[in-house]
Design a protein around this motif. Structure first.
Motif, PDB file in Angstrom:
ATOM      1  N   SER A 170       0.755  -1.530   0.053  1.00  0.00           N
ATOM      2  CA  SER A 170      -0.471   0.071   0.188  1.00  0.00           C
ATOM      3  C   SER A 170       0.737   1.241   0.037  1.00  0.00           C
ATOM      4  O   SER A 170       0.144   1.903  -0.972  1.00  0.00           O
ATOM      5  CB  SER A 170      -0.734  -0.160   1.334  1.00  0.00           C
ATOM      6  OG  SER A 170      -1.755  -0.959   1.085  1.00  0.00           O
ATOM      7  N   LEU A 171       1.609   1.242   0.998  1.00  0.00           N
ATOM      8  CA  LEU A 171       2.788   2.702   0.947  1.00  0.00           C
ATOM      9  C   LEU A 171       3.604   1.950  -0.377  1.00  0.00           C
ATOM     10  O   LEU A 171       4.230   3.618  -0.982  1.00  0.00           O
ATOM     11  CB  LEU A 171       3.921   1.931   2.586  1.00  0.00           C
ATOM     12  CG  LEU A 171       4.475   3.463   2.380  1.00  0.00           C
ATOM     13  CD1 LEU A 171       3.350   4.447   3.093  1.00  0.00           C
ATOM     14  CD2 LEU A 171       5.634   3.292   3.651  1.00  0.00           C
ATOM     15  N   PHE A 173       2.855   1.349  -2.806  1.00  0.00           N
ATOM     16  CA  PHE A 173       1.755   1.984  -4.330  1.00  0.00           C
ATOM     17  C   PHE A 173       1.464   3.882  -4.451  1.00  0.00           C
ATOM     18  O   PHE A 173       1.856   4.086  -5.934  1.00  0.00           O
ATOM     19  CB  PHE A 173       0.273   1.440  -4.221  1.00  0.00           C
ATOM     20  CG  PHE A 173      -0.367   1.572  -5.851  1.00  0.00           C
ATOM     21  CD1 PHE A 173      -1.654   1.765  -5.243  1.00  0.00           C
ATOM     22  CD2 PHE A 173      -0.268   0.810  -6.384  1.00  0.00           C
ATOM     23  CE1 PHE A 173      -2.503   2.579  -6.079  1.00  0.00           C
ATOM     24  CE2 PHE A 173      -1.047   1.204  -7.661  1.00  0.00           C
ATOM     25  CZ  PHE A 173      -1.972   1.952  -7.604  1.00  0.00           C
ATOM     26  N   VAL A 174       1.862   4.578  -2.879  1.00  0.00           N
ATOM     27  CA  VAL A 174       1.786   5.252  -2.945  1.00  0.00           C
ATOM     28  C   VAL A 174       2.522   6.309  -3.716  1.00  0.00           C
ATOM     29  O   VAL A 174       2.696   7.010  -4.384  1.00  0.00           O
ATOM     30  CB  VAL A 174       1.694   6.094  -1.743  1.00  0.00           C
ATOM     31  CG1 VAL A 174       1.423   7.298  -1.840  1.00  0.00           C
ATOM     32  CG2 VAL A 174      -0.148   4.885  -0.966  1.00  0.00           C
ATOM     33  N   SER A 177       2.724   5.790  -7.276  1.00  0.00           N
ATOM     34  CA  SER A 177       1.735   6.445  -8.325  1.00  0.00           C
ATOM     35  C   SER A 177       2.462   8.054  -8.385  1.00  0.00           C
ATOM     36  O   SER A 177       1.675   8.607  -9.253  1.00  0.00           O
ATOM     37  CB  SER A 177       0.513   6.373  -7.454  1.00  0.00           C
ATOM     38  OG  SER A 177       0.036   5.119  -7.386  1.00  0.00           O
TER      39      SER A 177
ATOM     40  N   ILE B 349      -5.125   7.925  -3.204  1.00  0.00           N
ATOM     41  CA  ILE B 349      -4.081   6.980  -3.298  1.00  0.00           C
ATOM     42  C   ILE B 349      -3.863   7.136  -2.065  1.00  0.00           C
ATOM     43  O   ILE B 349      -3.699   6.615  -1.099  1.00  0.00           O
ATOM     44  CB  ILE B 349      -3.391   6.230  -4.346  1.00  0.00           C
ATOM     45  CG1 ILE B 349      -4.282   6.288  -5.550  1.00  0.00           C
ATOM     46  CG2 ILE B 349      -2.303   5.830  -3.855  1.00  0.00           C
ATOM     47  CD1 ILE B 349      -3.467   6.411  -6.575  1.00  0.00           C
ATOM     48  N   ALA B 350      -3.041   8.361  -1.390  1.00  0.00           N
ATOM     49  CA  ALA B 350      -2.413   8.744  -0.382  1.00  0.00           C
ATOM     50  C   ALA B 350      -3.357   8.303   0.784  1.00  0.00           C
ATOM     51  O   ALA B 350      -3.148   7.907   2.328  1.00  0.00           O
ATOM     52  CB  ALA B 350      -1.665  10.112  -0.235  1.00  0.00           C
ATOM     53  N   HIS B 352      -5.651   7.336   0.760  1.00  0.00           N
ATOM     54  CA  HIS B 352      -6.886   5.829   1.569  1.00  0.00           C
ATOM     55  C   HIS B 352      -5.089   5.006   2.798  1.00  0.00           C
ATOM     56  O   HIS B 352      -5.706   3.750   2.701  1.00  0.00           O
ATOM     57  CB  HIS B 352      -7.481   4.808  -0.040  1.00  0.00           C
ATOM     58  CG  HIS B 352      -7.927   3.930   0.003  1.00  0.00           C
ATOM     59  ND1 HIS B 352      -9.039   3.468   0.879  1.00  0.00           N
ATOM     60  CD2 HIS B 352      -6.978   2.484   0.258  1.00  0.00           C
ATOM     61  CE1 HIS B 352      -9.122   2.279   0.751  1.00  0.00           C
ATOM     62  NE2 HIS B 352      -8.400   1.506   0.493  1.00  0.00           N
ATOM     63  N   ALA B 353      -4.698   5.227   1.842  1.00  0.00           N
ATOM     64  CA  ALA B 353      -2.857   4.492   1.884  1.00  0.00           C
ATOM     65  C   ALA B 353      -2.614   4.455   3.506  1.00  0.00           C
ATOM     66  O   ALA B 353      -3.134   3.425   4.114  1.00  0.00           O
ATOM     67  CB  ALA B 353      -1.884   4.125   1.525  1.00  0.00           C
TER      68      ALA B 353
END
Lengths: 261, 367
Positions: A170-171, A173-174, A177, B349-350, B352-353
């Protein structure tokens, strides 16, 4: 393969030795010693990056040599972040990742200093490459954990590793992105288009989409599909390796990202 | 009621699976596009079937708001999905096809992308294609080039200047000697064979010196080397010169006689100042509209001019005399939507993460 006999090379080799020693100590359950040596390795890696910065006069992210140098330096702080904030990851495997990513910088890629061409003289250059560098380290950690879930003896341990991989991814993917979006914005400023259909961009997009598919899979109501998750993470990691190395170095792709080669 | 609830749950599951498959399909297409080259990928993803696909994806983003309560309630997911739809809409509105449709929609015609060749000290408004021949349209204002120039990095005298060995190919009273030159890969301490001259060269020292006595005198390299031919060895040095004046060192000293050296083609070493690397290309521009200066900017790579619905980029220049600049001109249609979409997707996205991580930490503390 060549051995570097200059100060830069010595700093890289010292970092690798310290990381590997720390890995061995942690594997032998010598936790305090292992962490201390690992941190010492990080300080040497940081010195290596600072030395390179001073030598070339710009942020050291211009080519593959400098990117792999930075990968090695980011391993320990990201390992600590994942451990303290995400409660995920295993420090000893992170140190092994650090030693492995420094190998190309130490033995393969030329460390000859190169000037920044006009296109790279942008305030978005460092954030774009740094975001991707951090993402690659995090995704590598997530992949290792995801594969390790199959080695777990208990279903609960396997589920814990799968969840830990999810948190790290998750981190990651940030950061992935951020790298993609900053790169698109920079492309608009430098070349006139936020998307140039360049092979590097296409593979970066494919990587991003694979991980996005992974997160959608995890969000499917009902079953957890814990066995399919690692397949996506491994696939994403393969795409990362192709994006970072194959697209930059293989002649089948001609990319405007040739600076990175 | 339970049956309805189960059906809805099954529908949501199917919708998510459709999303997973759709994303993997798009990833596969992106990989296929990477092998097609830039032009091939551009054609592939701007084709009619691709437009249908993009439209479908944009609709799926919006449909997710209806199907999944979590997307509506979760700020991060909402922003990411809306942002993606915005990016797709902006990209389609900014495409070449959409620009062709503008007159049919009653909008002011705009050129999607073109080039402007502007001579130094003059103005231009006629856009051309990449060949420079076909005219694409006229801007509603003029772009005036005051000056174009190139900035270079200073040449570092401490870096290894290229050394070449030359052998004369032909002599003529009417013509200057024709040299056959080959570059030497040199490094201090490394022996290098020069087969054309029958000589082994080894650089023993690489130092710096000033040309002249004044403080501002330029610093140049001095390369001291050992030259060996048979049983004769001499030590000689090459001292770097000013631009346009390469250093020369005839290798006669290792030959038994001057005539032997001459017969061997007069082997000579040359050391020239390396061409300075380009640091930046700059064009000082002014926009003239209705006879008045409307904007002014010195553009360079990464710093375009934005005016009148177009971005102007430093693209090329007159390589011989720097007498004109070539600007890439790109319509800004769709860009504000794409930019807003980027911000929404990144922030979403940030958010949500971070939310996911905080909830996971809270769950662990409670366990």
């Amino acid at each position: 393969m060549t051995i570097k006999t200059d100060v830069q090379g010595e700093l890289i080799y010292l970092t690798m030795v310290l990381y590997l020693l720390a890995f061995v100590l942690l594997a032998a359950q010598r936790r305090r010693a292992g962490r201390a040596v690992g941190f010492a390795g990080f300080l040497v890696a940081l010195a290596s990056v600072v030395f390179r910065w001073w030598s070339v006069g710009h942020v050291p992210l211009r080519d593959l040599f400098e990117v792999f140098l930075m990968l090695g330096a980011l391993t320990v702080p990201l390992s600590i972040l994942c451990d303290r904030v995400l409660n995920a990851g295993d420090r000893k495997w992170d140190l092994l990742i650090g030693a492995v990513v420094l190998f190309p910088a130490g033995f393969v890629f030329s460390g000859a200093p190169r000037l920044l061409p006009p296109a790279l003289q942008s305030p978005l250059f460092a954030p774009h490459v740094l975001a991707y560098t951090a993402a690659y380290v995090l995704m590598a950690k997530a992949t290792v954990l995801a594969v390790a879930q199959f080695g777990a003896r208990e279903p609960s341990a396997a589920a814990e590793r799968a969840d830990a991989a999810y948190r790290i991814a998750s981190l990651g993917f940030v950061m992935l992105s951020a790298g993609l979006i900053i790169g698109a914005w920079w492309g608009k400023l430098a070349w006139g288009d936020y998307w140039n259909w360049d092979p590097k961009e296409m593979w970066s997009l494919a990587t991003w989409l694979i991980y996005l598919a992974y997160f959608h899979l995890r969000a499917i109501p009902g079953r957890r599909y814990s066995r399919a998750g690692p397949v996506f993470l491994v696939g994403g990691m393969i795409a990362i390796v192709i994006t970072l190395l194959v697209v930059s170095l293989a002649r089948i792709f001609s990319s405007m990202h040739s600076y990175a080669g | 009621m339970q049956a309805v609830s189960r059906e809805i749950s099954r529908f949501r599951s199917s919708a998510m699976w459709a999303a997973v498959i759709g994303l993997l399909l798009l990833a596969a297409l992106a990989i296929a596009g990477s092998f097609a080259g830039v032009d091939g990928a551009r054609a592939m993803f701007n084709s009619a079937p691709a437009v249908v696909l993009w439209t479908l994806f944009a609709q799926m983003m919006l449909a997710s708001l209806l199907i999944f309560r979590a997307v509506r309630r979760n700020v991060g997911l909402l922003a990411a999905h809306l942002g993606t739809a915005l990016i797709l809409a902006g990209a389609m509105w900014g495409s070449a096809a959409a620009h062709h449709l503008r007159p049919a929609l009653g909008l002011t015609p705009k050129v999607h992308k073109g080039y402007l060749i502007v001579p130094q000290g003059r103005s231009a408004n006629e856009m051309v294609d990449a060949t420079g021949v076909t005219q694409l349209g006229r801007l509603p204002f003029d772009v005036h080039l005051e000056k174009f120039w190139i900035e270079h990095y200073p040449v570092d005298p401490a870096e290894r200047w290229p050394i070449m060995v030359g052998v004369i190919q032909s002599h003529s009273e009417q013509r200057l000697p024709q040299w056959d030159l080959s570059t030497i890969d040199w490094k201090v301490g490394k022996p290098v064979d020069l087969p054309a001259a029958g000589i082994r060269l080894r650089v023993v020292e690489h130092s710096l010196t000033r040309i002249g006595q004044i403080a501002q005198a330029p610093t140049v390299p001095v390369v001291k080397m050992e030259l060996r031919r048979g049983d004769r060895t001499v030590t000689q040095a090459l001292t770097g010169g000013l631009p346009g004046a390469p250093a020369r060192l005839p290798l006669a000293g290792v030959f038994a006689s001057a005539s032997e050296w001459f017969k061997a083609g007069s082997p000579t070493l040359f050391m020239d100042r390396p061409a300075p690397a380009v640091k930046d290309y700059k064009s000082a521009l002014a926009v003239i509209e209705n006879g008045k200066e409307a904007a002014r900017k010195t553009i360079e790579v990464n710093h375009p001019l934005h005016y009148g619905g177009y971005h102007f980029y430093q693209y090329d220049y007159d390589q011989d005399r720097l007498n004109y600049t070539v600007l890439a001109v790109v319509s800004d249609s769709g860009w504000p939507a794409v930019a807003a979409g980027f911000v929404l997707v990144g922030a979403g996205i940030a958010w949500h993460a971070v939310r996911t991580i905080i909830r996971a930490r809270r769950r662990r503390r409670e366990q």
